[in-house]
Motif scaffolding. Structure first.
Motif, PDB file in Angstrom:
ATOM      1  N   MET A   1       0.820  -1.184   0.000  1.00 42.38           N
ATOM      2  CA  MET A   1       0.000   0.000   0.000  1.00 42.38           C
ATOM      3  C   MET A   1       0.869   1.254   0.000  1.00 42.38           C
ATOM      4  SD  MET A   1      -3.310  -1.112   2.366  1.00 42.38           S
ATOM      5  CE  MET A   1      -2.673  -0.314   3.771  1.00 42.38           C
ATOM      6  N   LEU A   2       2.142   1.106   0.262  1.00 39.49           N
ATOM      7  CA  LEU A   2       3.030   2.261   0.272  1.00 39.49           C
ATOM      8  C   LEU A   2       3.420   2.718  -1.130  1.00 39.49           C
ATOM      9  CD1 LEU A   2       5.359   1.288   3.244  1.00 39.49           C
ATOM     10  CD2 LEU A   2       3.433   2.872   3.259  1.00 39.49           C
ATOM     11  N   GLU A   3       3.263   1.824  -2.107  1.00 41.54           N
ATOM     12  CA  GLU A   3       3.571   2.180  -3.484  1.00 41.54           C
ATOM     13  C   GLU A   3       2.374   2.878  -4.112  1.00 41.54           C
ATOM     14  OE1 GLU A   3       4.837  -1.226  -5.687  1.00 41.54           O
ATOM     15  OE2 GLU A   3       6.080  -1.948  -4.029  1.00 41.54           O
ATOM     16  N   LYS A   4       2.657   3.827  -4.987  1.00 38.23           N
ATOM     17  CA  LYS A   4       1.590   4.567  -5.650  1.00 38.23           C
ATOM     18  C   LYS A   4       1.163   3.817  -6.906  1.00 38.23           C
ATOM     19  CE  LYS A   4       0.183   9.181  -6.558  1.00 38.23           C
ATOM     20  NZ  LYS A   4       0.429  10.546  -6.205  1.00 38.23           N
ATOM     21  N   LYS A   5       0.282   2.821  -6.710  1.00 41.00           N
ATOM     22  CA  LYS A   5      -0.248   2.068  -7.844  1.00 41.00           C
ATOM     23  C   LYS A   5      -1.625   1.524  -7.466  1.00 41.00           C
ATOM     24  CE  LYS A   5       1.769  -2.407  -6.667  1.00 41.00           C
ATOM     25  NZ  LYS A   5       2.578  -3.525  -7.124  1.00 41.00           N
ATOM     26  N   ARG A   6      -2.380   1.188  -8.494  1.00 45.77           N
ATOM     27  CA  ARG A   6      -3.736   0.668  -8.285  1.00 45.77           C
ATOM     28  C   ARG A   6      -3.661  -0.727  -7.659  1.00 45.77           C
ATOM     29  NH1 ARG A   6      -8.595   2.132  -9.616  1.00 45.77           N
ATOM     30  NH2 ARG A   6      -8.028   3.725 -11.107  1.00 45.77           N
ATOM     31  N   ILE A   7      -4.551  -0.977  -6.694  1.00 45.33           N
ATOM     32  CA  ILE A   7      -4.621  -2.279  -6.033  1.00 45.33           C
ATOM     33  C   ILE A   7      -5.886  -2.975  -6.527  1.00 45.33           C
ATOM     34  CG2 ILE A   7      -4.855  -3.477  -3.819  1.00 45.33           C
ATOM     35  CD1 ILE A   7      -3.523  -0.992  -2.525  1.00 45.33           C
ATOM     36  N   ARG A   8      -5.723  -4.145  -7.157  1.00 43.60           N
ATOM     37  CA  ARG A   8      -6.890  -4.887  -7.658  1.00 43.60           C
ATOM     38  C   ARG A   8      -7.794  -5.264  -6.480  1.00 43.60           C
ATOM     39  NH1 ARG A   8      -6.105  -9.050 -12.060  1.00 43.60           N
ATOM     40  NH2 ARG A   8      -7.265  -7.576 -13.290  1.00 43.60           N
ATOM     41  N   GLY A   9      -9.043  -4.820  -6.533  1.00 40.33           N
ATOM     42  CA  GLY A   9      -9.987  -5.081  -5.457  1.00 40.33           C
ATOM     43  C   GLY A   9      -9.906  -4.057  -4.330  1.00 40.33           C
ATOM     44  N   GLY A  10      -8.961  -3.120  -4.436  1.00 41.94           N
ATOM     45  CA  GLY A  10      -8.821  -2.069  -3.430  1.00 41.94           C
ATOM     46  C   GLY A  10      -8.129  -2.548  -2.163  1.00 41.94           C
ATOM     47  N   THR A  11      -7.967  -1.633  -1.236  1.00 43.14           N
ATOM     48  CA  THR A  11      -7.283  -1.980   0.011  1.00 43.14           C
ATOM     49  C   THR A  11      -8.004  -3.053   0.817  1.00 43.14           C
ATOM     50  OG1 THR A  11      -8.267  -0.069   1.136  1.00 43.14           O
ATOM     51  CG2 THR A  11      -6.049   0.202   0.240  1.00 43.14           C
ATOM     52  N   PRO A  12      -9.356  -3.125   0.801  1.00 38.40           N
ATOM     53  CA  PRO A  12      -9.995  -4.205   1.550  1.00 38.40           C
ATOM     54  C   PRO A  12      -9.553  -5.590   1.073  1.00 38.40           C
ATOM     55  CG  PRO A  12     -11.618  -2.543   1.039  1.00 38.40           C
ATOM     56  CD  PRO A  12     -10.366  -2.183   0.284  1.00 38.40           C
ATOM     57  N   ALA A  13      -9.424  -5.769  -0.243  1.00 38.77           N
ATOM     58  CA  ALA A  13      -8.992  -7.063  -0.776  1.00 38.77           C
ATOM     59  C   ALA A  13      -7.546  -7.358  -0.388  1.00 38.77           C
ATOM     60  CB  ALA A  13      -9.144  -7.092  -2.289  1.00 38.77           C
ATOM     61  N   LEU A  14      -6.694  -6.349  -0.451  1.00 39.60           N
ATOM     62  CA  LEU A  14      -5.297  -6.538  -0.080  1.00 39.60           C
ATOM     63  C   LEU A  14      -5.163  -6.888   1.404  1.00 39.60           C
ATOM     64  CD1 LEU A  14      -2.270  -6.442  -0.707  1.00 39.60           C
ATOM     65  CD2 LEU A  14      -2.352  -3.994  -0.179  1.00 39.60           C
ATOM     66  N   LEU A  15      -5.844  -6.148   2.257  1.00 38.41           N
ATOM     67  CA  LEU A  15      -5.773  -6.428   3.696  1.00 38.41           C
ATOM     68  C   LEU A  15      -6.329  -7.809   4.021  1.00 38.41           C
ATOM     69  CD1 LEU A  15      -6.762  -2.896   4.971  1.00 38.41           C
ATOM     70  CD2 LEU A  15      -4.565  -4.031   5.347  1.00 38.41           C
ATOM     71  N   ASP A  16      -7.414  -8.197   3.343  1.00 32.07           N
ATOM     72  CA  ASP A  16      -7.991  -9.529   3.541  1.00 32.07           C
ATOM     73  C   ASP A  16      -6.980 -10.612   3.159  1.00 32.07           C
ATOM     74  OD1 ASP A  16      -9.875 -11.497   4.140  1.00 32.07           O
ATOM     75  OD2 ASP A  16     -10.912 -11.302   2.225  1.00 32.07           O
ATOM     76  N   SER A  17      -6.279 -10.408   2.049  1.00 28.70           N
ATOM     77  CA  SER A  17      -5.282 -11.397   1.612  1.00 28.70           C
ATOM     78  C   SER A  17      -4.101 -11.483   2.574  1.00 28.70           C
ATOM     79  CB  SER A  17      -4.782 -11.069   0.206  1.00 28.70           C
ATOM     80  OG  SER A  17      -3.914  -9.945   0.220  1.00 28.70           O
ATOM     81  N   MET A  18      -3.910 -10.453   3.372  1.00 30.56           N
ATOM     82  CA  MET A  18      -2.828 -10.437   4.358  1.00 30.56           C
ATOM     83  C   MET A  18      -3.285 -10.950   5.726  1.00 30.56           C
ATOM     84  SD  MET A  18      -1.272  -6.717   3.304  1.00 30.56           S
ATOM     85  CE  MET A  18      -0.076  -6.694   4.627  1.00 30.56           C
ATOM     86  N   GLY A  19      -4.559 -11.426   5.804  1.00 28.00           N
ATOM     87  CA  GLY A  19      -5.071 -11.969   7.056  1.00 28.00           C
ATOM     88  C   GLY A  19      -5.807 -10.971   7.924  1.00 28.00           C
TER      89      GLY A  19
END
Length: 86
Positions: free
Chosen positions: A1-19
């Motif tokens: 999330m520190l990089e300036k790029k689009r996250i597929r599914g947004g931050t909720p999807a990324l955080l979910d994938s991280m547990g």
């Protein structure tokens, strides 16, 4: 999330994938007179109110995992919430 790029599914999807699945969010909304910086950035008249939304997203054990502060031109947005009755 520190990089300036689009996250597929947004931050909720990324955080979910991280547990850290989102379990609850709390919004605090207010209408305020804009600061000089907001007047310029949002191209508003000085007397046009802004909508300020402060959101905290919680995961398991009510651990905060995301905080968002948004300021928007109030006349351009409508908020709608659907909450279950428990």
């Amino acid at each position: 999330m520190l990089e300036k790029k689009r996250i597929r599914g947004g931050t909720p999807a990324l955080l979910d994938s991280m547990g850290f699945p989102p379990r609850e969010f709390v919004d605090e909304l207010s209408s305020e007179i804009p600061t000089e910086e907001e007047v310029v950035a949002l191209e508003l008249p000085k007397d046009m109110p802004v909508l300020v939304a402060f959101r905290v997203v919680y995961s398991d054990a009510r651990r905060p995992i995301e905080v968002t502060l948004m300021t928007k031109a109030a006349h351009r947005y409508r908020m709608r919430y659907r909450l279950p009755v428990t």
